[in-house]
Design a protein around this motif. Structure first.
Motif, PDB file in Angstrom:
ATOM      1  N   TYR B 112     -44.386 -61.289  13.735  1.00 49.43           N
ATOM      2  CA  TYR B 112     -45.726 -61.894  13.763  1.00 49.43           C
ATOM      3  C   TYR B 112     -45.834 -62.915  14.895  1.00 49.43           C
ATOM      4  O   TYR B 112     -46.842 -62.966  15.612  1.00 49.43           O
ATOM      5  N   ALA B 113     -44.784 -63.712  15.079  1.00 51.35           N
ATOM      6  CA  ALA B 113     -44.780 -64.718  16.158  1.00 51.35           C
ATOM      7  C   ALA B 113     -44.566 -64.050  17.515  1.00 51.35           C
ATOM      8  O   ALA B 113     -45.202 -64.427  18.505  1.00 51.35           O
ATOM      9  N   ARG B 116     -47.608 -62.269  18.856  1.00 47.60           N
ATOM     10  CA  ARG B 116     -48.564 -63.251  19.387  1.00 47.60           C
ATOM     11  C   ARG B 116     -48.168 -63.727  20.781  1.00 47.60           C
ATOM     12  O   ARG B 116     -49.021 -63.891  21.654  1.00 47.60           O
ATOM     13  N   ARG B 117     -46.881 -63.958  20.995  1.00 44.61           N
ATOM     14  CA  ARG B 117     -46.448 -64.405  22.326  1.00 44.61           C
ATOM     15  C   ARG B 117     -46.785 -63.364  23.384  1.00 44.61           C
ATOM     16  O   ARG B 117     -47.292 -63.680  24.458  1.00 44.61           O
ATOM     17  N   THR B 120     -50.546 -63.167  23.991  1.00 41.87           N
ATOM     18  CA  THR B 120     -51.004 -64.313  24.782  1.00 41.87           C
ATOM     19  C   THR B 120     -50.701 -64.088  26.260  1.00 41.87           C
ATOM     20  O   THR B 120     -51.573 -64.261  27.127  1.00 41.87           O
ATOM     21  N   TRP B 175     -57.278 -55.670  15.825  1.00 45.23           N
ATOM     22  CA  TRP B 175     -58.568 -55.995  16.462  1.00 45.23           C
ATOM     23  C   TRP B 175     -59.088 -54.767  17.207  1.00 45.23           C
ATOM     24  O   TRP B 175     -58.464 -54.295  18.152  1.00 45.23           O
ATOM     25  N   GLY B 207     -51.461 -59.535   6.823  1.00 43.82           N
ATOM     26  CA  GLY B 207     -52.709 -60.006   7.411  1.00 43.82           C
ATOM     27  C   GLY B 207     -53.076 -59.442   8.759  1.00 43.82           C
ATOM     28  O   GLY B 207     -52.590 -58.393   9.192  1.00 43.82           O
ATOM     29  N   LEU B 208     -53.956 -60.163   9.430  1.00 41.47           N
ATOM     30  CA  LEU B 208     -54.476 -59.724  10.724  1.00 41.47           C
ATOM     31  C   LEU B 208     -53.733 -60.421  11.869  1.00 41.47           C
ATOM     32  O   LEU B 208     -53.066 -61.433  11.669  1.00 41.47           O
ATOM     33  N   ALA B 209     -53.850 -59.840  13.048  1.00 43.64           N
ATOM     34  CA  ALA B 209     -53.235 -60.447  14.232  1.00 43.64           C
ATOM     35  C   ALA B 209     -53.991 -61.711  14.606  1.00 43.64           C
ATOM     36  O   ALA B 209     -55.214 -61.776  14.473  1.00 43.64           O
ATOM     37  N   LEU B 210     -53.255 -62.713  15.122  1.00 43.61           N
ATOM     38  CA  LEU B 210     -53.900 -63.950  15.541  1.00 43.61           C
ATOM     39  C   LEU B 210     -54.653 -63.788  16.859  1.00 43.61           C
ATOM     40  O   LEU B 210     -55.528 -64.591  17.167  1.00 43.61           O
ATOM     41  N   CYS B 211     -54.297 -62.761  17.639  1.00 47.97           N
ATOM     42  CA  CYS B 211     -54.890 -62.600  18.971  1.00 47.97           C
ATOM     43  C   CYS B 211     -55.803 -61.389  19.021  1.00 47.97           C
ATOM     44  O   CYS B 211     -55.492 -60.343  18.460  1.00 47.97           O
ATOM     45  N   GLU B 212     -56.903 -61.545  19.744  1.00 48.09           N
ATOM     46  CA  GLU B 212     -57.750 -60.381  19.972  1.00 48.09           C
ATOM     47  C   GLU B 212     -57.031 -59.401  20.901  1.00 48.09           C
ATOM     48  O   GLU B 212     -56.010 -59.742  21.512  1.00 48.09           O
TER      49      GLU B 212
END
Lengths: 457, 457
Positions: B112-113, B116-117, B120, B175, B207-212
């Motif tokens: 999950y982390a 996101r990296r 980003t 997304w 859950g959902l991804a933090l990034c679009e």
């Protein structure tokens, strides 16, 4: 009055604390994925001689309101959220003094990996990074990053304290200052690089740090804990704390309390700097500023504000009528934010809509509106009445509000001699404590782990 | 022959694969903590029209040789090691096409982390990042980041496969492309952002991804696994693989094998690009180049080479006489590197010193030495004889060897029409597959998780 420290408070997403304001024609939040946006912003802040920029972060998302993330997504309310660590080197490469505060959670980052990230950035920025230590409150983060449920609140602080101890050992005690010799035979002298031998309750890290000692070693430590456990951690370890008091008397009380706790913990109370969260809407005249503020107020999105507020408090605000005052409710978060609002104005019965309108611009901190002279008067008033050291400036409209502050307010503050016109000391720690104080102060608990050139612990 | 792809292979430390060469007067490794060093380097590579730069990484350190990290520290042998993710945005801000390959471990990074990296960085670089997926081999990493001991080798690959699946779901399926609407009311349409609902053996990410969705969604996937489990993972998932064969016949065999496995896994064998690790020492004439190579050879540090070799193989080489040939030994790592050397030259009985001298310059890949014309001939020969797609260029002397390559070899290769003179397609994936192929190909297993604008899985 001490020099007024200025930080910008921001987020790696299209919107941070303000609700619905991303729809303003001047808002630049839609450019948050662009490197150019962030490097331009860094240069703007350095022109304004800001001490630094602070990135909030949230590894969960707001899904308490209506039991769903829908309202948060619809308002871009701290989701999407990119990783703030990754933009720093670009922003640092176009600046020479601006500091970078980064939020990271002791609940979801392993200390060995996190210590390395901060050391790397402290090297690359030549000593300009700080860590806003959080323990994370969102259940969604626990579900996606952990084992399905959160560690109980108080235990999270025990984990945080041990996490910090591991980091201190890695940053302060593994590589001596004279470890890198480059003497033609050896890059590093192995006798000057030490295993930290940490075997604790939550973490086992027997080995050495992957990074050599960076300019500041330990990044500047920031904290914002409001609970009693959080305040104790801040008093013991924070070099600066963030406050979001809604009034001057409330803030003065917080300042006295945290400095008292720091003294009890054996520290110089002046070692704990206090930065108050606050937003400014400034224009050449009071009249134009208020008109601008009104244009902002009309854009505040109720559901977006409540998505945030419900996430912060753990209380689903959709169960309340927006226009009916509701009693003080103790929420499942450490802080009782409903109480907070009621304390601000004891005679007022706050409705959910009142709260939305208040936090919809700049979050829970106050918003100052006016001409440069008016704003400067008020900023100085907040400082002299409370003993704080400066501000963590939020915004309603991304980029624009801070650009107005740099253009209009900073020159006024410079004329009054309360902010500096030129930087002194390139590192972030020197911005708090003055030129020459690059490393932890001697009264800081992390300093007992420091190995400069001999084995000390 | 396909266009020759060129990547630089590097490390966020004072030294990478070459042993003792940091002592060369031209070596720039001592500047590894400087942002300016890395931004200059990025611009150099872009002037040479390199496809990208690859950062190796190592979250452990080499402590097998003599049962200690001392020899590694003394040679700066992949320790110290800063975090490579954090320098990318600065390098990206001064370039427009250069790609960035980043090594990250599925054993020590939560999907999950990590997802996101990468998202980003894919946003900030506008689609220029790739992931070199490793499972990590160092016991020291397990001791400092895990629970004291490593997960067994084969199970690490099971973890890796599930880790990848979580990442695909976050990158490809959370997304939709049309999720961000910014229609004056909604930043994102919540109906177009999906929970991934992953509940597996090793990870639970509901859950959902933090990034679009980022430009490439999934970063370009690289792999270098040599074991059978590693090869199977690479054949199924890798868009490019790194090889470090020591001879043309050995490389040709590897290429056939991985493409055969890819076909068995239902993929177009041409979807798997192969990049061979190789170093080049070039000068205007063969004679000067060989003299330069000799000056390098004299600087090779035996202990530094053996510190690395022992770390890679898990075999403490200090137990062997440096000058006595030793029999083939099966090491506790997946690959038998002793066998590897013996295969290269079956008539030679390799001694530890032979191995140190070979790997001391550029690691286990071969080193080409000569004039631009000689080097170009050999590079083309390696490609035409093996069917590879290009090279992952190591170095003996930091910055200087790659600068010589850009100045001397690239123009020669351009004259011969085997490398491009101008970039086509800004994203990293387009550099492998041609302009327009920004997202995963249809034959890639990650593509079945892709949601473009409708719910598909």
């Amino acid at each position: 009055m001490t020099r007024m420290r200025l930080f910008a408070f921001d987020f790696q997403g299209p919107a941070h604390l303000s609700a619905g304001l991303w729809r303003h024609q001047d808002d630049q939040g839609g450019r948050y994925t662009s490197l150019r946006y962030w490097t331009d912003y860094a240069q703007l802040l350095e022109r304004g001689r800001f001490d630094g920029i602070f990135f909030a972060d949230n590894v969960g998302y707001h899904d308490v309101y209506q039991g769903s993330v829908a309202a948060a997504l619809a308002d871009g309310a701290q989701v999407p959220a990119n990783d703030p660590f990754l933009v720093v080197s670009a922003m640092a490469s176009v600046t020479t003094h601006l500091g970078f505060g980064l939020t990271a959670s002791t609940s979801y980052e392993h200390p060995y990996a996190l210590a390395r990230r901060f050391s790397t950035l402290d090297h690359l920025t030549e000593g300009r990074v700080g860590w806003n230590l959080v323990t994370s409150y969102a259940d969604s983060a626990a579900r996606n990053l952990g084992n399905g449920h959160q560690v109980p609140h108080d235990e999270r602080y025990d984990v945080a304290a041990e996490h910090l101890e591991v980091c201190y050992k890695l940053w302060e005690g593994s590589w001596q200052d004279d470890a890198v010799v480059r003497d033609g035979h050896r890059y590093a002298d192995p006798a000057r690089v030490h295993d930290i031998g940490h075997r604790g309750r939550y973490f086992t890290v027997p080995g050495l740090a992957l990074c050599e000692a960076s300019p500041q070693r330990t990044p500047v430590l920031f904290q914002a804990g409001g609970s009693s456990k959080g305040q104790a951690l801040a008093a013991a370890h924070a070099e600066a704390i963030f406050t979001n008091a809604v009034s001057i008397p409330a803030l003065a009380g917080q300042v006295r309390k945290v400095r008292g706790l720091a003294a009890e913990a054996g520290r110089d109370p002046g070692s704990v700097k206090v930065l108050q969260m606050l937003s400014v809407v400034c224009a050449p005249t009071d009249e134009v500023a208020h008109a601008r503020y009104e244009s902002y107020r009309r854009l505040v999105a109720y559901a977006g504000a409540m998505a945030r507020y419900s996430g912060w408090t753990g209380l689903d605000m959709s169960q309340f009528d927006p226009d009916v005052p509701f009693a003080h409710v103790r929420t499942n978060a450490g802080q009782t934010m409903v109480d907070l609002f009621s304390r601000m104005d004891p005679d007022k019965q706050w409705t959910p809509r009142d709260i939305a309108e208040f936090i919809g611009i700049g979050g829970t901190g106050p918003t100052l509106v006016g001409s440069p002279s008016t704003v400067a008067d008020e900023l100085i008033h907040w400082m002299t009445e409370t003993g704080i050291d400066g501000f963590n400036l939020g915004h309603a409209v991304k980029y624009r509000d801070i650009a107005d502050f740099v253009e209009l307010v900073v020159p006024e503050l410079q004329r009054r001699g309360v902010v500096w016109s030129e930087y002194e000391g390139p590192t972030l720690r020197e911005k708090l404590y003055g030129p020459g104080t690059v490393r932890l102060r001697g009264d800081h608990p992390g300093s007992r782990f420091t190995r400069t050139s001999v084995s000390a612990w």
